[in-house]
Design a protein around this motif. Structure first.
Motif: not given
Lengths: 920, 73
Positions: B49, A233-234, A245, B38, A67, A241-242, B35, A70, B29, B45-46, B41
């Motif tokens: 948004w 996938f994060m 991001w 998928n 991700f 990672e944070t 996490l 994004l 996070f 997120l979408y 998440v």
């Protein structure tokens, strides 16, 4: 595989079409209310943010880093929340100072510093070269993929460079005055943005719903194509990672504001503040849509068995799987648009910066080169070619070692170095030129050392030992582990250190070397850019008008002629005179001369940038030493006359501004009160209208009672006759039939009266206009009024064609009935005591209007009363008989129907004429 | 509408909305157990948004932001 000939033909046709769009844009923009005023064109052109990095690179990132892609779009979405404050401020400052680029903005704020402008321009050139090279790489690679060759990069590269230079010149550098916007280019960018979005969505839908069975299906297949920690996938990999991001979010946030091309489109090309509001949702929506299928395409590519190493080009390769040449070409054109749009606008902005901030000062200072000041446009074309060649060389050196996104992030980190200077400029008056120099230089050096050097090492251009052992073998100077900071991604590392150095030096040096008085004045203008101030015109009076305007005209035109044509110079001169209001004067005061010089400087900055314009004006000495001296004296004199020292003056100004703010707040409270009162009045008006209607009905009550009483008598009589026949046992069948028929007819008459009464007493003032038959309105009115006239011996003359009776038109039925009842009621009042009284009601269609005439046998209304009769509470009737509201309300009803009501003075009798449009 | 403007002005609406947006965009996070999911998440997120976009759309349509004097050229 697609043949190179077909590719060239397709590209040529596409570019020609874009050129036609650009020309159309330039042409139509001069018309009022053209697309140029359309907020959607502005909003879509801002989507030039989505380059080939988005179109191809996002899929590459998603394929390898989940991700993370994004963040490049979520960052801007956060920034856009603050646009109404920040962008509006920037656009106002742009208008006030006639800025042409982001470098101009920095230069103006920090004391119109030419040195800072040069530094920032060079940095932009180096910082954004990787970004342009990324676009070139995408175009060249996709051409290679389509033509199925691998070693064409060098062969077709130079042609792509030339073609892109030509496009930049044609679309954005055909004229010199960069303050004038580029409507043609903006329209082209908007069109390109639509194309790339459409093409990307088409591929997304194809991969998600034709090659697979929807998003859920694709995501559920992740375990089949990914293993180990890649399943999440994060994020995966070795770094925290944070932090990565958040770093990407910060970079995306700053890029949408400070990338030179974004600044140019968002600020310089903005011609209406309100467009920002629309852009605030259109742009995020665009970003949302273009990213909707990135993940499905990334995973879909893996599912389809494509190599992860080619993930950057999954979009095109998956489109090829469809086996449709047209579809493949469409997807290619989408990617080409993404790259070409960015190249064009970025090249135009950087070329303008280089020519204004680097070449022009050199031409001005070097006498043998001074003739080149007349060839600035050609210099810009040369700059565009240089930028393109520079980017191509960078691509050849570094391009193969890094993927699209890694190259782009280097540029994003470069752009971030502008953030402290610009945010400081917008919100603090304490930042100084020295602070800007120090902060920007420190940030730029750290950026170069921590990001560019490692990329050059990776490509083999620099020795590996710098990366492993550090500069001069100092391990704490390792570019990717500066001062021992390890365990974070190289990007996070670079952003952290460059910002630490940039911000610290900016603050420290601003404190050590505070802004000068002049700089302080500019800083205040920047900080207080939003509330607009009214500058009252001030002059000293005719006695001080001693400076000959014609002499100054020669000086100014001589200066302007160095940079623009005679016609342009003349136009600037005239416009400046008009703005100050001295076009009819021969001599002016020194204060007006200062204003004039300032206006000319603003106009000139449109050609050569703010810093260069300021320096040219200073060097040309339009305000001579003697005039400068008297200007100083005047300002001192003004302060002395006011018996106030500068500190007190400042205090007073602050006090007045506070008062103004307070007054503004009070005004808002008052506005609220007025609004409430207006609503109450409206409510009151409706109540009065209803009351008046009821009063009119009350007046008619006697007539109506009579009207109902008469038929009741008839029914009673017929009943009686019937009973009589039954009692006499002498039933005459025909007579019986007649009596029943009479009773039936009479009941119908009563029913009609009651229906009319119910209709007229309803309140339809809040209902929408509806289609009504004029005959129905007439029925309502005559049912209620007709009998009254008959009983009192008043002849009712009607002259209405069937076509008018059956006319259907939009109106409020009750309201129109009310108007006619009012008029007929008034007519009745004025003729009831006359001999042979009559009332006439006529209606006809006349030139799209329904014309209704209500006349009576009365003598007419005296002229002196005609003006008053439509006023509320005016009546000529005896006390208790009229409310004085009938005609006033009738008039407002007719106005609401977009019609008119008037008295026909040409008629010997009293005649009211109503005209209502039948096509409302 | 003026009441809304007044209220929004008091709580620094833009700043507040920006903070909320940031929180939404780094929320995945903060919810580490999810996490590995998928699809969650993706939707989170979408979804957040899209909500931000809707808020901006409503702000534009109903002129929630202050309507100050323009300075256009």
């Amino acid at each position: 595989m697609i043949s190179p000939t077909l590719l060239i033909i397709t590209l040529s046709i596409y570019l020609l079409l874009l050129l036609a769009v650009a020309n159309y844009g330039e042409k139509i923009s001069k018309r009022p209310y053209s697309f140029f005023q359309n907020p959607y064109v502005y909003s879509l052109s801002l989507a030039v943010y989505c380059t080939s990095w988005t179109y191809y690179g996002s899929v590459g990132t998603a394929s390898n880093n989940g991700f993370l892609f994004l963040t490049i779009y979520l960052g801007p979405t956060i920034a856009i929340v603050l646009w109404w404050e920040i962008l509006r401020k920037l656009t106002r400052l742009k208008n006030r100072f006639n800025m042409t680029s982001i470098v101009d903005f920095i230069s103006v704020r920090y004391n119109k510093s030419e040195g800072l402008a040069i530094l920032a321009t060079l940095f932009v050139l180096f910082g954004l070269t990787p970004y342009i090279s990324l676009q070139l790489k995408a175009i060249i690679q996709t051409l290679n993929i389509l033509s199925a060759t691998t070693d064409n990069q060098v062969k077709i590269g130079p042609y792509v460079v030339l073609a892109m230079t030509l496009c930049s010149v044609l679309f954005g550098m055909r004229k010199l005055n960069t303050t004038e916007r580029h409507p043609g280019m903006v329209l082209v960018l908007a069109v390109e943005c639509l194309l790339k979005l459409g093409a990307f969505l088409a591929v997304g839908i194809f991969v998600t719903y034709f090659l697979n069975h929807g998003v859920t299906d694709i995501l559920s297949k992740i375990p089949q194509v990914y293993t180990g920690d890649q399943l999440s996938f994060m994020g995966h990999g070795e770094h925290h990672e944070t932090l990565t991001w958040i770093t990407y979010l910060i970079l995306g946030f700053s890029a949408i504001l400070f990338l030179p091309r974004q600044f140019h489109i968002a600020v310089i090309e903005n011609n209406n503040e309100k467009h920002i509001k629309t852009a605030k949702w259109v742009l995020p929506l665009y970003l949302f849509l273009i990213n909707l299928f990135v993940l499905p395409i990334a995973v879909g590519g893996r599912i389809a068995g494509l190599s992860p190493l080619k993930a950057d080009y999954f979009v095109l390769m998956l489109a090829q799987l469809k086996g449709n040449t047209f579809f493949t070409l469409l997807v290619f054109l989408g990617g080409f648009s993404a790259a070409a749009g960015m190249i064009m606008i970025e090249t135009v902005t950087i070329s303008t910066m280089i020519s204004n901030n680097i070449f022009l000062p050199v031409f001005n200072r070097t006498r043998p080169l001074s003739f080149l000041t007349r060839h600035l446009l050609k210099t810009r074309w040369l700059c565009a070619l240089m930028i393109m060649i520079f980017s191509y060389i960078y691509m050849l050196i570094v391009g193969d070692q890094l993927n699209l996104v890694s190259i782009g992030m280097i540029s994003f980190a470069a752009v971030l170095q502008f953030a402290p200077l610009i945010i400081g400029a917008l919100y603090s008056t304490k930042g100084s030129k020295a602070g800007a120099y120090a902060g920007f230089t420190a940030g730029a050096v750290v950026w170069f050392y921590t990001l560019v050097v490692p990329s050059l090492v990776a490509s083999g251009f620099l020795d590996q030992s710098i990366a492993t052992e550090g500069l001069f073998h100092f391990s704490f100077l390792r570019p990717e582990a500066l001062f021992g900071l390890e365990g974070v991604s190289s990007l996070t590392h670079a952003v952290f250190w460059s910002m630490i150095f940039n911000i610290s030096c900016y603050i420290l040096f601003s404190l050590l070397f505070p802004p000068s008085v002049t700089e302080q004045k500019i800083a205040e203008e920047f900080v207080k850019a939003l509330p607009r101030e009214n500058n009252e015109d001030f002059d000293l009076g005719p006695d001080y008008e001693t400076i000959s305007l014609s002499h100054k005209k020669n000086d100014i035109q001589e200066l302007l002629a160095r940079y623009c044509s005679f016609e342009e110079a003349e136009l600037i001169w005239k416009t400046s005179l008009q703005k100050i209001g001295i076009e009819s004067k021969e001599k002016i005061s020194v204060l007006k001369l200062a204003e004039l010089t300032s206006e000319v400087e603003k106009a000139l900055s449109g050609f050569i940038g703010t810093a260069a314009a300021h320096n040219s004006i200073v060097r040309s000495q339009i305000i001579g030493p003697a005039e400068n001296e008297s200007l100083t004296q005047i300002y001192s004199g003004l302060l002395t006359n006011l018996r106030i020292n500068p500190a007190e003056l400042k205090k007073q100004i602050i006090l007045y501004r506070e008062k103004e703010k307070l007054m503004q707040k009070e005004t808002e409270v008052l506005a609220d009160l007025v609004q409430k009162k207006a609503e109450e009045l409206e409510e009151q008006k409706n109540l009065t209208f209803h009351a008046s209607k009821m009063a009119a009905l009350g007046e008619m009550a006697a007539g109506i009672a009579h009207e109902i009483n008469n038929p009741l008598s008839i029914i009673s009589l017929n009943n009686h006759m019937l009973l009589h026949q039954i009692e006499q046992d002498h039933v005459d069948k025909e007579g019986l039939k007649r009596f029943v028929k009479n009773i039936d007819l009479t009941v119908m008459r009563i029913s009609k009266i009651i229906t009319g009464l119910r209709t007229i007493s309803r309140d339809d003032s809040k209902e929408d206009f509806a289609m009504n038959r004029f005959g129905d309105i007439l029925d309502d009115v005559l049912a209620l009024s007709g009998e009254k006239f008959k009983v009192h011996g008043i002849e009712l003359r009607t002259n209405i064609d069937d076509s008018v009776v059956n006319l259907q038109f939009k109106c409020r039925r009750v309201q129109l009935s009310q108007v006619l009842i009012n008029l007929l009621g008034n007519a009745y009042d004025s003729v009831e005591k006359l001999e042979h009284p009559w009332i006439s009601l006529e209606a006809k269609i006349n030139k799209g209007f329904l014309e209704i005439r209500v006349s009576d046998s009365g003598p007419g209304i005296p002229l002196e009363l005609q003006e008053k009769i439509f006023q509320p509470f005016f009546t000529t009737k005896e006390v208790g008989k009229g409310t004085g509201l009938g005609l006033s309300l009738s008039s407002s009803i007719i106005r609401a129907h977009k019609g008119e009501i008037a008295i026909d003075n040409s008629s010997p009798h009293t005649t009211f004429v109503i005209k209502i449009p039948i096509t409302l | 509408m003026n009441k809304w403007r007044h209220l929004l002005g008091k709580i620094e609406f833009h700043f507040f909305l920006a903070m909320l947006t940031i929180l939404a965009f780094i929320w995945p996070f903060l919810t580490t157990p999810n996490l590995s999911n998928n699809l969650f998440v993706f939707k989170f997120l979408y979804g957040s948004w899209f909500i931000v976009i809707i808020i901006h759309f409503l702000m534009d349509r109903f002129s929630i932001e202050e309507n100050e004097t323009e300075d256009n050229s």
